[in-house]
Design an enzyme around this catalytic site. Sequence first.
Site, PDB file in Angstrom:
ATOM      1  N   ARG A 106       2.579   4.250  -5.826  1.00 45.51           N
ATOM      2  CA  ARG A 106       1.743   3.119  -6.269  1.00 45.51           C
ATOM      3  C   ARG A 106       0.330   3.401  -5.785  1.00 45.51           C
ATOM      4  O   ARG A 106       0.040   3.307  -4.591  1.00 45.51           O
ATOM      5  CB  ARG A 106       2.297   1.821  -5.686  1.00 45.51           C
ATOM      6  CG  ARG A 106       1.502   0.570  -6.041  1.00 45.51           C
ATOM      7  CD  ARG A 106       2.254  -0.680  -5.558  1.00 45.51           C
ATOM      8  NE  ARG A 106       1.492  -1.889  -5.790  1.00 45.51           N
ATOM      9  CZ  ARG A 106       0.602  -2.406  -4.922  1.00 45.51           C
ATOM     10  NH1 ARG A 106       0.362  -1.805  -3.768  1.00 45.51           N
ATOM     11  NH2 ARG A 106      -0.038  -3.518  -5.213  1.00 45.51           N
ATOM     12  N   SER A 133       8.181  -5.911 -13.020  1.00 41.81           N
ATOM     13  CA  SER A 133       7.990  -6.936 -11.987  1.00 41.81           C
ATOM     14  C   SER A 133       8.134  -8.320 -12.583  1.00 41.81           C
ATOM     15  O   SER A 133       7.577  -8.596 -13.650  1.00 41.81           O
ATOM     16  CB  SER A 133       6.579  -6.837 -11.399  1.00 41.81           C
ATOM     17  OG  SER A 133       6.388  -5.599 -10.777  1.00 41.81           O
ATOM     18  N   LYS A 143      -0.520  -6.601  -0.910  1.00 37.45           N
ATOM     19  CA  LYS A 143      -0.974  -6.729  -2.306  1.00 37.45           C
ATOM     20  C   LYS A 143      -1.976  -7.862  -2.354  1.00 37.45           C
ATOM     21  O   LYS A 143      -1.611  -9.032  -2.174  1.00 37.45           O
ATOM     22  CB  LYS A 143       0.237  -7.018  -3.211  1.00 37.45           C
ATOM     23  CG  LYS A 143      -0.081  -7.134  -4.692  1.00 37.45           C
ATOM     24  CD  LYS A 143       1.230  -7.298  -5.471  1.00 37.45           C
ATOM     25  CE  LYS A 143       1.023  -7.818  -6.878  1.00 37.45           C
ATOM     26  NZ  LYS A 143       0.416  -6.866  -7.803  1.00 37.45           N
TER      27      LYS A 143
END
Length: 215
Positions: free
Chosen positions: A43, A115, A144
């Site tokens: 990521r 997600s 995040k």
Amino acid sequence: MNKEILRAYFIAGPQDFPGETIDEAKLKISRIIQSGVTAFQFRDKGTVYQNDYQRIKLAQDLREIAQQAKVTFIMNDAVQLSILTQADGLHIGQDDEQLYKAREMVGNEMIIGLSVRNEQELLLAQDSIADYLGIGPIYPTQSKSDASESIGLVKLSNMLNKNNLPIVGIGGIDLAKIPELSKTAIDGVAIISLLTKAKQPNEVVNVILKHFLLE
Ligand code: TZP
Ligand code: MG
């Protein structure tokens, strides 16, 4: 898709090692990939690379390390890079490439994860072509910046009653949360900071694997 890959699902990119060089981050990520995790998701958010080649090289190297460790390699967001690195999977969010378009681009072999942040997204995802879902954030997370509101254990359990896809839980998961999470219907946990900050990643992974046993 084999649900087992979701048991101890490690996520990281250079942004998760602030103040460290890309090579230092790569070394740390490699060590965690080799600590017994079942999947690794690359990521990569906002890292400044010297050129495109540097990013592709990092992705390819991590892909190779995962392959050698027999760890499923999943690319976050970047459809083209998932194809280039011959990733095992691609993970996309609700605001990324459309699911069906991504499937068209990557072909039928690649795992696609999606997600979901709430019950509405979960219900819509049930009829989609996603192979697995990542539900979260379950708890508040520091990893995040644009994370939506955390779901909590009660809502999560209610959501899981309406699901029949493989599920990995994500967001704010530390060791103290593993026992309660393992009693729900999720198949495993996806984690960033618990592993990037661990002194002994393999000990963390062992706890997770012990709680999320094979069926
Ligand atoms: N998506 C929802 S929460 C999250 C992502 C990528 C971050 C998870 O990181 P941590 O450190 O395990 O809370
Ligand atoms: Mg995304």
